[in-house]
Write an enzyme that holds these catalytic residues in place. Sequence first.
Site, short mmCIF file in Angstrom:
data_model
loop_
_atom_site.label_atom_id
_atom_site.label_comp_id
_atom_site.label_asym_id
_atom_site.label_seq_id
_atom_site.Cartn_x
_atom_site.Cartn_y
_atom_site.Cartn_z
N GLU A 40 0.87 -1.16 0.00
CA GLU A 40 0.00 0.00 0.00
C GLU A 40 0.92 1.22 0.00
O GLU A 40 1.78 1.34 0.88
CB GLU A 40 -0.87 0.01 1.27
CG GLU A 40 -1.84 1.16 1.24
CD GLU A 40 -2.75 1.23 2.47
OE1 GLU A 40 -2.69 0.33 3.33
OE2 GLU A 40 -3.51 2.21 2.54
N ARG A 266 5.49 -12.98 9.83
CA ARG A 266 6.06 -11.64 9.65
C ARG A 266 7.48 -11.63 10.18
O ARG A 266 7.82 -12.36 11.09
CB ARG A 266 5.29 -10.62 10.49
CG ARG A 266 4.06 -10.07 9.88
CD ARG A 266 3.39 -9.12 10.87
NE ARG A 266 3.86 -7.75 10.74
CZ ARG A 266 3.40 -6.91 9.83
NH1 ARG A 266 2.48 -7.30 8.97
NH2 ARG A 266 3.84 -5.67 9.77
N LYS A 276 4.47 0.77 9.39
CA LYS A 276 4.48 2.06 8.70
C LYS A 276 3.79 3.15 9.52
O LYS A 276 4.15 4.31 9.44
CB LYS A 276 3.81 1.93 7.33
CG LYS A 276 4.75 1.38 6.27
CD LYS A 276 4.08 1.35 4.92
CE LYS A 276 3.10 0.21 4.84
NZ LYS A 276 2.51 0.05 3.51
P1 ATP Z 1 2.82 -2.09 8.01
O1 ATP Z 1 2.28 -2.91 9.13
O2 ATP Z 1 4.26 -1.73 8.17
O3 ATP Z 1 1.98 -0.90 7.67
P2 ATP Z 1 1.54 -3.48 5.95
O4 ATP Z 1 1.40 -4.93 5.96
O5 ATP Z 1 0.33 -2.70 6.27
O6 ATP Z 1 2.79 -3.07 6.79
P3 ATP Z 1 1.59 -3.31 3.14
O7 ATP Z 1 2.09 -2.25 2.25
O8 ATP Z 1 0.14 -3.61 3.14
O9 ATP Z 1 2.07 -2.94 4.59
O10 ATP Z 1 2.45 -4.62 2.94
C1 ATP Z 1 2.72 -5.21 1.70
C2 ATP Z 1 3.09 -6.64 1.95
O11 ATP Z 1 4.22 -6.71 2.82
C3 ATP Z 1 1.97 -7.40 2.62
O12 ATP Z 1 1.69 -8.54 1.84
C4 ATP Z 1 2.52 -7.80 3.95
O13 ATP Z 1 2.16 -9.13 4.23
C5 ATP Z 1 4.02 -7.70 3.80
N1 ATP Z 1 4.67 -7.32 5.04
C6 ATP Z 1 4.53 -6.17 5.72
N2 ATP Z 1 5.24 -6.19 6.86
C7 ATP Z 1 5.87 -7.39 6.91
C8 ATP Z 1 6.77 -8.01 7.83
N3 ATP Z 1 7.17 -7.41 8.94
N4 ATP Z 1 7.23 -9.24 7.53
C9 ATP Z 1 6.84 -9.86 6.40
N5 ATP Z 1 6.00 -9.34 5.50
C10 ATP Z 1 5.51 -8.11 5.74
MG MG Z 2 -1.42 -3.05 4.96
#
Ligand code: ATP
Ligand code: MG
Length: 561
Positions: A40, A266, A276
């Site tokens: 995102e 994760r 984020k």
């Molecule tokens: P954040 O919690 O930092 O906002 P998010 O998951 O909301 O992260 P996205 O941009 O939606 O951020 O993430 C894109 C992809 O990255 C998703 O498929 C998510 O599963 C993966 N992802 C995000 N954080 C991690 C992590 N700490 N370890 C593994 N994969 C991750």
């Molecule tokens: Mg997300």
Amino acid sequence: MSAETAPAAPAEPSNFLRDIVSDDIASGRHTAPVTRFPPEPNGYLHIGHAKAICVNFGIAEEFGGRCHLRYDDTNPAKEEQEYIDAIETDVRWLGFDWGQHLYHASDYFEQLYAWAEKLIEDGKAYVDDQSADEMRASRGTLTEPGKNSPFRDRSVAENLDLFRRMRAGEFPDGTRVLRAKIDMAAGNINLRDPALYRIIHTPHPRTGTQWCIYPMYDYAHGQSDAIEHITHSLCSLEYSDHKPLYEWLLNNLPVPAQPRQFEFARLNITYTILSKRYLNLFVRDGHVKGWDDPRMPTLAGIRRRGVPAAAVRDFIKRVGVARANSVVDVAMFDACVRELLNKTASRYMAVLKPLKVVIENYPEGQSEELEAVNNPEDPSAGSRKVPFGRELYIEQEDFMENPPKKFFRLSPGQEVRLRYAYFITCREAVKDAAGNVIELRCTYDPATKGGNAPDGRKVKATMHWVSAQHAVNAEVRLYNALFSRPDPGADGDVVADLNPNSLEVIEGKLEPALAALTETAAVQFERIGYFAVDPDSTPAKPVFNRTVGLRDTWAKVQNAG
Ligand code: ATP
Ligand code: MG
């Protein structure tokens, strides 16, 4: 991945995701996997995302498939072009390429809208006029079922009319949502009539003001996967509760493919926050200097600190892919960085806490150039000239007036080697009025040029140094962990756990060759650590970031004699 950035390929342990893909190919279910990385664009990518990138692109690469980069751009209130650009830079930097396959959930808004009308026509979705608070209150809990909305039994015609008027912009934000009609008593709360569309009157970076209703993540994601014929939708564990909804939508819509979702743990790292939401807050409130501050766990920050992409990939590989969440020690990341830089980084000499040394028997006004090896681990890196003169700087901590028994570095009467130069002996420590040592008077043995005595006598320490006359002053930024505890936020306040000493800025003395460096690849400051030129650097005032320290300077000194 290009050849020069590709990591050496040690036998990688298998993991359950590779086994699934490999079985699907063996059984003929798929000829090759199609995966996607779906960020995102509401912030910069962090090292947790690097795991998702390596997993999705890695599996596609290994099994001859492809991986799409797809922006999950369904919330215009939080998304920005700056983030979109940064994401592409960072994924490329990590060494992956999506080729032609760059997509946006917003490419599918028209199709997603049409499918939403189809759900309404099939009696599987309705417009709810309840407020967000009312909906939350009637959702129930893990132990209690939810309550049906009073709007749940609207006619298809009324729902269609309202949904079209939502799209037409007749209603303010938050006044209505479109919900799937599934089951308010479902054990999985995600199935209790989840919202599919909400009203947001905010221009979108790509679609402008064309839309004022936007699909929810759960609705957009699976359908986007299906439109792109994704075979394996690999995501982190927190999405496993959403999987029944992912499947319900695919089963109730005329989608062109049936992707399957699989979840992996994760990445969590000690002393690090990977969210984020918080990283955004640190930037916004000035706790760091920006998304690419070298203390940030963002790929932009890590890169600016001087960490090579290959070290990030190596780290992710060593962490592995498991189904259970765990926390990785940040020391493991540092070790990956050190191990790679030890092989690749050129060596230089820099003194960070200078103490002046005067070589009394070295002629005044004279200087010479001495030969120094660039990288003992890599003979092809060659050598360079380092200027030497009567006045030098050494590290303050390399001198002790009253040394304990095992201190072999400089002290009155003690002889040591100056790397690539001569043996010197300390004759006298000059002090200021307060009794601080401000200068050492030493003598050198001209016969030991290059660092070896013709009579075979040994010294137990080899020290780095910089010629005072030739030294270049530089700002050196020493970074420490951004947090002062391994589990920031464990007491409920992440900001309170920020380390007040995460950045120390000092003025160092560099050998002149360091001032000519412009690329960001890290170099080794001998006996200190790895450092990289910061973009703030100018020819007049070089600025270096500490990438990572050396493991154990003490052991190195003792072994060097
Ligand atoms: P954040 O919690 O930092 O906002 P998010 O998951 O909301 O992260 P996205 O941009 O939606 O951020 O993430 C894109 C992809 O990255 C998703 O498929 C998510 O599963 C993966 N992802 C995000 N954080 C991690 C992590 N700490 N370890 C593994 N994969 C991750
Ligand atoms: Mg997300």
